[in-house]
Write a protein that holds these residues in place. Sequence first.
Motif, PDB file in Angstrom:
ATOM      1  N   GLU A   1     -89.967 -19.928 -20.046  1.00 20.64           N
ATOM      2  CA  GLU A   1     -88.875 -21.306 -19.076  1.00 20.64           C
ATOM      3  C   GLU A   1     -87.625 -20.613 -18.779  1.00 20.64           C
ATOM      4  O   GLU A   1     -86.923 -21.004 -17.819  1.00 20.64           O
ATOM      5  CB  GLU A   1     -88.501 -21.986 -20.294  1.00 20.64           C
ATOM      6  CG  GLU A   1     -87.879 -23.625 -19.292  1.00 20.64           C
ATOM      7  CD  GLU A   1     -87.609 -24.399 -20.945  1.00 20.64           C
ATOM      8  OE1 GLU A   1     -87.700 -24.991 -20.562  1.00 20.64           O
ATOM      9  OE2 GLU A   1     -87.130 -24.103 -21.911  1.00 20.64           O
TER      10      GLU A   1
ATOM     11  N   PHE B   1     -92.707 -30.091 -24.372  1.00 19.06           N
ATOM     12  CA  PHE B   1     -92.724 -31.241 -23.016  1.00 19.06           C
ATOM     13  C   PHE B   1     -92.134 -32.939 -22.578  1.00 19.06           C
ATOM     14  O   PHE B   1     -91.204 -33.148 -21.821  1.00 19.06           O
ATOM     15  CB  PHE B   1     -93.479 -31.068 -22.202  1.00 19.06           C
ATOM     16  CG  PHE B   1     -94.151 -30.140 -22.010  1.00 19.06           C
ATOM     17  CD1 PHE B   1     -93.493 -28.840 -21.295  1.00 19.06           C
ATOM     18  CD2 PHE B   1     -95.236 -29.364 -21.853  1.00 19.06           C
ATOM     19  CE1 PHE B   1     -93.763 -27.059 -21.669  1.00 19.06           C
ATOM     20  CE2 PHE B   1     -96.496 -28.374 -21.818  1.00 19.06           C
ATOM     21  CZ  PHE B   1     -95.443 -26.681 -21.888  1.00 19.06           C
TER      22      PHE B   1
ATOM     23  N   TYR C   1     -90.014 -32.678 -18.796  1.00 21.47           N
ATOM     24  CA  TYR C   1     -91.215 -31.977 -17.848  1.00 21.47           C
ATOM     25  C   TYR C   1     -92.347 -33.141 -17.476  1.00 21.47           C
ATOM     26  O   TYR C   1     -92.772 -34.424 -18.127  1.00 21.47           O
ATOM     27  CB  TYR C   1     -92.142 -31.676 -19.434  1.00 21.47           C
ATOM     28  CG  TYR C   1     -91.417 -29.547 -18.993  1.00 21.47           C
ATOM     29  CD1 TYR C   1     -91.817 -29.091 -17.732  1.00 21.47           C
ATOM     30  CD2 TYR C   1     -90.697 -29.683 -19.826  1.00 21.47           C
ATOM     31  CE1 TYR C   1     -91.230 -27.158 -17.558  1.00 21.47           C
ATOM     32  CE2 TYR C   1     -89.546 -28.255 -19.927  1.00 21.47           C
ATOM     33  CZ  TYR C   1     -90.536 -27.378 -18.637  1.00 21.47           C
ATOM     34  OH  TYR C   1     -89.294 -26.128 -18.904  1.00 21.47           O
TER      35      TYR C   1
ATOM     36  N   GLN D   1     -94.367 -29.260 -14.854  1.00 21.85           N
ATOM     37  CA  GLN D   1     -93.113 -29.014 -14.515  1.00 21.85           C
ATOM     38  C   GLN D   1     -91.918 -29.971 -14.294  1.00 21.85           C
ATOM     39  O   GLN D   1     -91.661 -30.877 -14.997  1.00 21.85           O
ATOM     40  CB  GLN D   1     -92.950 -29.395 -12.771  1.00 21.85           C
ATOM     41  CG  GLN D   1     -93.249 -30.188 -12.144  1.00 21.85           C
ATOM     42  CD  GLN D   1     -93.813 -30.200 -10.606  1.00 21.85           C
ATOM     43  OE1 GLN D   1     -94.486 -29.360 -10.604  1.00 21.85           O
ATOM     44  NE2 GLN D   1     -93.569 -31.470  -9.801  1.00 21.85           N
ATOM     45  N   LYS D   2     -90.600 -29.347 -14.120  1.00 22.02           N
ATOM     46  CA  LYS D   2     -89.478 -29.951 -14.630  1.00 22.02           C
ATOM     47  C   LYS D   2     -88.353 -29.697 -13.251  1.00 22.02           C
ATOM     48  O   LYS D   2     -88.590 -28.590 -13.121  1.00 22.02           O
ATOM     49  CB  LYS D   2     -88.718 -29.968 -15.547  1.00 22.02           C
ATOM     50  CG  LYS D   2     -87.414 -30.423 -16.007  1.00 22.02           C
ATOM     51  CD  LYS D   2     -86.479 -29.867 -17.958  1.00 22.02           C
ATOM     52  CE  LYS D   2     -85.957 -30.058 -17.736  1.00 22.02           C
ATOM     53  NZ  LYS D   2     -85.339 -30.696 -19.364  1.00 22.02           N
TER      54      LYS D   2
END
Length: 251
Positions: free
Chosen positions: A54, A87, A92, A247-248
């Motif tokens: 990340e 997450f 996320y 995903q973020k």
Amino acid sequence: MKNITFDNIYNLGKVVAENDQYKHFHYTEMLTSYSSNFIEFKHLPSLSEFLDAEEYLREYHLKRGQNHVKFTFPDNEKPTSELISFFNDNGYEIGFMELYAIKPQQFPTSANNPDIEVAFVTDENIEIFCNLQYQHNLEYGSEFADQKHELIKRQFKNQDILQILAFYKGNPAGYVVVIVSEETAEIDNLTVDEKFQNKGIGRKLQQYVMEAFPEKIVILIADGEDTPREMYKKQNYQFQGFQYEAQKVYK
């Protein structure tokens, strides 16, 4: 039927880095495309391994003006509870995609509807195809729509990527992109304009693909939590596997 995996799915992104843990895909020409700019893990990472990846991807994207990170995980493996907790606690979005395949002869044909006309995109109708997609892509912002417009033009010149347009009573109503490989024809971006839904246009676009590539295995991916997947099952597509992704987007 040949064993189909997510490796058979076309990816715009090019591998810019790879190690024992993951592949890093990047597509310079369309930085706003999350599905082309991401890390694909080769095995389920521990939390510490994920944090290292990340940090690397966030730094890489920041240098290029990208405000997201995205990760996919190995086929048919769900992230650990530790990862999912991370997450959920850190903004996320978590989801999974499902992979389907069908032999064209297994697709249920429908009666001919004279109101629907389907044809490959040519020099004569490429602007109609571009304009219809542009209106739909504005949902994701003008920058994305502009970059997708240029991508469509590039793909139009690629003999392995075919674009198909549907008309309803003469009006542009829907489209699909087909990525052709030696053994498969991948249905991508199957879209019917909201004004023309529930008229059989999506089925007719698929049938057109089946008739155009009778010797291929037709494949597609569907959101594992969305309704179209149920339609594909009813149309005799066979489930091949799933893939989790996270995903973020940074505000």
